[in-house]
Scaffold this active site. Structure first.
Site, mmCIF file in Angstrom:
data_model
loop_
_atom_site.group_PDB
_atom_site.id
_atom_site.type_symbol
_atom_site.label_atom_id
_atom_site.label_comp_id
_atom_site.label_asym_id
_atom_site.label_seq_id
_atom_site.Cartn_x
_atom_site.Cartn_y
_atom_site.Cartn_z
ATOM 1 N N GLU A 93 -10.501 -2.187 3.760
ATOM 2 C CA GLU A 93 -9.183 -1.661 4.149
ATOM 3 C C GLU A 93 -8.974 -0.285 3.512
ATOM 4 O OE1 GLU A 93 -6.600 -5.677 4.879
ATOM 5 O OE2 GLU A 93 -6.638 -5.019 2.807
ATOM 6 N N ASP B 70 0.781 -1.249 0.000
ATOM 7 C CA ASP B 70 0.000 0.000 0.000
ATOM 8 C C ASP B 70 0.813 1.300 0.000
ATOM 9 O OD1 ASP B 70 -1.466 -2.145 0.905
ATOM 10 O OD2 ASP B 70 -2.252 -1.157 2.657
HETATM 11 C C1 FRU Z 1 -3.881 -3.625 2.671
HETATM 12 C C2 FRU Z 1 -3.310 -4.007 4.024
HETATM 13 C C3 FRU Z 1 -3.720 -2.997 5.076
HETATM 14 C C4 FRU Z 1 -2.629 -3.140 6.093
HETATM 15 C C5 FRU Z 1 -1.424 -3.411 5.234
HETATM 16 C C6 FRU Z 1 -0.428 -4.342 5.829
HETATM 17 O O1 FRU Z 1 -3.185 -4.155 1.593
HETATM 18 O O2 FRU Z 1 -3.737 -5.312 4.368
HETATM 19 O O3 FRU Z 1 -5.015 -3.187 5.606
HETATM 20 O O4 FRU Z 1 -2.487 -1.973 6.862
HETATM 21 O O5 FRU Z 1 -1.901 -3.974 4.030
HETATM 22 O O6 FRU Z 1 0.711 -4.435 5.019
#
Ligand code: FRU
Length: 502
Positions: free
Chosen positions: A209, A27
């Protein structure tokens, strides 16, 4: 690694997109424009090219196209992994982390607490601050600042709300497995009060998310602002796996009210196509927008990958690129408010590198026709096509007469398709080879596509950016032909313009 394998692996390194030098990323985090520089932080494994040891990596850019990697900004430790979050410029020094004359940047991130830590298995929100414009960061000693005792509470995006209800910080985060966005308010970034929750609504085929909340003018009218709530979900996307959806409505300082909810509660699988998607492709996830972008532009970047196969894509030593930065705006389409997107980077700054190829008013007969002089591996293609008698027509990019990625229109189905089943390497994961589609309506029988092709991706903006599709591909380095095709009849190219960037 031998020189030969190194060369092969690096052929996928994008030219127009960011990828870390030799590590894993997912992300985008903490996107902010500050002191004339775009900062891109991101979920990073500093030690490997698969997910793990989550920390915030860091890159900067003057133009959203050329990126410089910096040392890890916020690192994991024995207590916590550093999950996704956002950064604000604390202008009024509300947090006290800076001074009135030198306010700090404040990162609000999810502490994913490890077993053996003070909060084993808990996800809670924490702060870090930077007094040097975003290059070095100090974790707040009183972390976490917001703990609900939840194992699925993450991905805070903080904005400054200044409206009828007052002026304060607002955080949107998720209770991921409840399909809920939770909204909080704070005056100092440390003490948070629950405002409201939103969801479940529309797509709930996977955990929610990385939410975001912002205003946009409708049809460019500054007197008519709407609020947009974006939520990524995984899996449950329209073409399988990770994707992002959005809602348009109002926010009164406490509650977000959606005007575009189709279904409340658990999703209706038959109505997936009616929900509003940020992108219909397989590789557009965890999209969030920049804080403080110049001229009030709303700029978004997403992670160009899909959790279905993310850890297996055949690149090394790095793994996973970001998408192009996109400028998004809100337009009335068929009576409804819809996001419209275009690439935001300063492509004119690359003009010196560019060669061009054009074709006008040409009928495509049944079959595939390679365009002499249009081959390339990094290119922007602007094309307008009109249907004839063909059942499907379009382009084949990164082709070699054998393999290629088909980007086509099925006029009678009202669909844009991307077929990457024969795009190059596909067998690294069973979920990768796919033919994907998005609903697309003709305008007076015509279709306008802008396509960015890079060493491992295609990003398609259709009908002025009303529909977008983003997909990874892994073609052989020599697959550089550009072809047009029609199946079962004819179609017309009204105009085709190719800009080559390599
Ligand atoms: C989304 C996610 C988020 C989390 C991060 C962990 O891709 O699962 O929810 O904060 O990646 O790497």
């Amino acid at each position: 690694m031998t020189a030969a394998t190194a060369t092969t692996a690096e052929t996928f390194r994008p030219a127009l997109h960011y990828a870390a030098r030799n590590t894993w990323l997912n992300d985008p985090n903490g996107l902010i424009f500050h002191d004339g520089v775009y900062h891109l932080y991101y979920q990073n494994n500093p030690l490997d090219n698969v997910w793990g040891n989550m920390s915030w990596g860091h890159a900067t850019s003057p133009d959203l196209l050329t990126w410089t990697e910096h040392p890890v900004a916020i690192a994991c430790d024995e207590e916590e992994d550093i999950f996704s979050g956002s950064i604000v410029f604390d202008r009024d020094n509300s947090s006290g982390f800076g001074t009135d004359s030198a306010p700090a940047l404040v990162a609000v991130y999810t502490s994913a607490f490890k077993q053996g830590s003070a909060h084993p298995g808990i996800q809670a929100q924490s702060l870090a601050y930077s007094r040097d414009g975003g290059y070095t960061w100090t974790k707040h000693t009183a972390n976490p600042v917001l703990n609900r005792g939840s194992a699925e509470f993450r991905d805070p995006k903080v904005i400054w709300y200044d409206g009828a209800a007052g002026s304060y910080w607002v955080m949107v985060a998720v209770e991921a497995t409840d399909f809920q966005v939770v909204l909080y308010k704070s005056y100092d970034l440390s003490s948070w009060e629950l405002l409201s929750t939103f969801g479940p609504a529309n797509a709930t085929g996977g955990v929610w998310e990385c939410p975001d909340l912002f205003t946009l003018p409708v049809d460019g009218d500054p007197g008519n602002l709407k609020w947009v709530l974006t939520v990524n979900l995984n899996p449950g996307g329209p073409n399988s796996g990770s994707a992002g959806q959005y809602f348009v409505g109002d926010f009164d300082g406490t509650t977000f009210t959606s005007a575009t909810t189709v279904t409340e509660g658990p999703q209706d699988p038959d109505r997936l196509g009616e929900y509003q998607w940020l992108d219909w492709g397989r590789d557009y996830y965890a999209a969030v927008s920049f804080s403080d972008a110049p001229e009030n532009r709303r700029l978004m970047i997403a992670w160009m990958n899909n959790w279905e196969y993310a850890n297996h894509i055949p690149t090394s030593p790095w793994r996973s690129p970001m998408t192009l930065a996109r400028e998004i705006s809100l337009h009335t389409v068929g009576g409804n408010p819809r996001l419209v997107q275009k690439a935001a980077g300063d492509f004119a700054s690359l003009a010196g590198l560019a060669r061009t190829f054009s074709l006008m008013d040409t009928e495509i007969s049944d079959g595939t026709h390679i365009l002499d002089g249009a081959a390339g591996t990094v290119q922007r293609i602007d094309v307008t096509l009109t249907c004839g008698s063909a059942t499907e027509f379009g382009l084949i990019v990164r082709g070699d007469g054998d393999q290629g990625t088909r980007i086509g229109i099925r006029h009678l189905d009202g669909a844009l398709i991307v077929d990457r089943r024969n795009s190059g390497q596909t067998d690294f994961h069973e979920a990768f080879a796919s033919i994907d589609s998005a609903p697309l309506q003709a305008a007076n029988g015509s279709y306008e596509l802008t396509i960015y092709v890079d060493h491992c991706s295609v990003e398609i903006f259709a009908q002025g950016g009303q529909v977008t599709m983003t997909e990874l591909i892994f073609p052989a380095p020599g697959s550089s032909d550009l072809a047009v095709y029609a199946s079962g009849g004819t179609a017309t190219i009204n105009s085709l313009h190719v800009t080559q960037y390599s």
